[in-house]
Design an enzyme around this catalytic site. Sequence first.
Site, short mmCIF file in Angstrom:
data_model
loop_
_atom_site.label_atom_id
_atom_site.label_comp_id
_atom_site.label_asym_id
_atom_site.label_seq_id
_atom_site.Cartn_x
_atom_site.Cartn_y
_atom_site.Cartn_z
N LYS A 39 -7.84 -1.23 -9.64
CA LYS A 39 -8.47 -1.92 -8.52
C LYS A 39 -9.75 -1.19 -8.13
O LYS A 39 -9.71 0.00 -7.78
CB LYS A 39 -7.52 -1.97 -7.32
CG LYS A 39 -8.07 -2.70 -6.09
CD LYS A 39 -7.02 -2.75 -5.00
CE LYS A 39 -7.53 -3.49 -3.78
NZ LYS A 39 -8.57 -2.71 -3.06
N TYR A 90 -3.04 5.64 -4.58
CA TYR A 90 -4.18 6.54 -4.72
C TYR A 90 -3.66 7.77 -5.46
O TYR A 90 -2.78 8.47 -4.96
CB TYR A 90 -4.72 6.98 -3.36
CG TYR A 90 -5.33 5.88 -2.53
CD1 TYR A 90 -6.64 5.46 -2.75
CD2 TYR A 90 -4.61 5.28 -1.50
CE1 TYR A 90 -7.22 4.46 -1.97
CE2 TYR A 90 -5.17 4.29 -0.72
CZ TYR A 90 -6.47 3.88 -0.96
OH TYR A 90 -7.03 2.89 -0.18
N SER A 124 0.83 -1.20 0.00
CA SER A 124 0.00 0.00 0.00
C SER A 124 0.86 1.25 0.00
O SER A 124 1.90 1.31 0.66
CB SER A 124 -0.91 0.01 1.24
OG SER A 124 -1.54 1.26 1.41
N THR A 164 -5.97 2.39 -7.27
CA THR A 164 -7.29 2.26 -6.65
C THR A 164 -8.21 3.31 -7.25
O THR A 164 -7.96 4.51 -7.13
CB THR A 164 -7.20 2.42 -5.14
OG1 THR A 164 -6.37 1.38 -4.60
CG2 THR A 164 -8.57 2.32 -4.49
N HIS A 178 -13.61 -2.61 -2.29
CA HIS A 178 -12.82 -2.03 -1.20
C HIS A 178 -13.19 -2.67 0.14
O HIS A 178 -13.21 -2.01 1.18
CB HIS A 178 -13.03 -0.51 -1.14
CG HIS A 178 -11.80 0.25 -0.77
ND1 HIS A 178 -11.08 0.99 -1.68
CD2 HIS A 178 -11.17 0.42 0.42
CE1 HIS A 178 -10.05 1.56 -1.07
NE2 HIS A 178 -10.08 1.22 0.20
#
Length: 394
Positions: A257, A139, A111, A165, A281
């Site tokens: 994603k 992100y 992440s 994402t 999510h």
Amino acid sequence: MAETIVNPVTIDELESLARQKLPKNVYDYYASGADDQKCLIRNRAAFDRILIRPRVMVDVSKVDTSTRLFSVEYPFPIAFAPSAMQKLAHPQGEESVARAAQRLGVNMTISSQSTTSLEDIASLMPNTPDGPERWFQLYVTENSALSTPLIKRAANAGYTALVITVDTPLLGNRINERKTPLVLPSNLHLANYKGSEKTKADNYRPSQERQLLDAPTAAQAKQVVRDAGGSIHSSSLTWTETISWLRSATSMKIILKGVMTEEDAELAVKHGVDAIVVSNHGGRQLDSAPATIEALPSIAAATKGQIPILFDGGVRHGSDVFKAIALGADLVLVGRPVLWGLAYDGQIGVELVANILERELSRTMALAGIPNIRGIDKKFLGLRRRDGFGIARL
């Protein structure tokens, strides 16, 4: 009095142990979903309606769970999903997960909001011709240029794919987090931002997203965005501009994603992305979204095998992995179970999660009469009728 679990043999038992060990606010942060948590519940419950139609008189003395993705072979079709701030679960956090991934030979996505830097993770998972790939989740910020340094760092560190994402133009209505905001203790930080390139993105904290969500008026919400200097999650991603920008920014594979409809799956193929992840999510965004396993079949039909389909959401058993593969997934990502294993016993706990799921998958294949992962398809599944009698073919 609660039963004492000594040697956990299921993911649910690991979660029970993790819940006992973790501070309540940390467990709640990891475990909760958005709004009434209906999507979170559906993710798991939807698997129960899907039944496996076992075949008999098949030689299953040798069961092969191995699979290939992007020319890399994995011992089983399970990978570690990106999860934020893993040092909240264990002092070694992402390092333990990376060591487990390397030892098991499975894929890991780190992440961007990790508590271990992407470079430190790379040092624990060196690129080798027959080793697992590691991917970097991102992100994209409102000012996309602020994301560029992280993308370059990931490429320089040898990450082979960028997992974008796309289901988070803003945070879902996570009521638990709004009432009890999770604050990193002073000894932890978002390692991919602190000490990196001196941009406003270095100042990003999840609290800014909560401020945006809690802003009582549109004008105040706009002020939160201005104060964040463009470092907040982007709410203006588009198929044409964003994919084009990503292609110009990196040669890494681009994986999206958060795809939940066949329309978006078709657009992903049209715009040349390398793969998609069917994901809601973990039920933390739109509470009225379908379960991922419900969305998977139509998405698989829409892509027509042109790009790989990855899947996450509600996976707690090897039979869940079997069902996802049968409905079109090429690889299954697990998120919360990894956190439960990590909280239970660090690297050993994470390896235990993978071993439990692999053994359950292998056993399910044998009992269903399928000796090879490539033989799994939807003809082995049925749907339990709502009246409780009989099954419908998928």
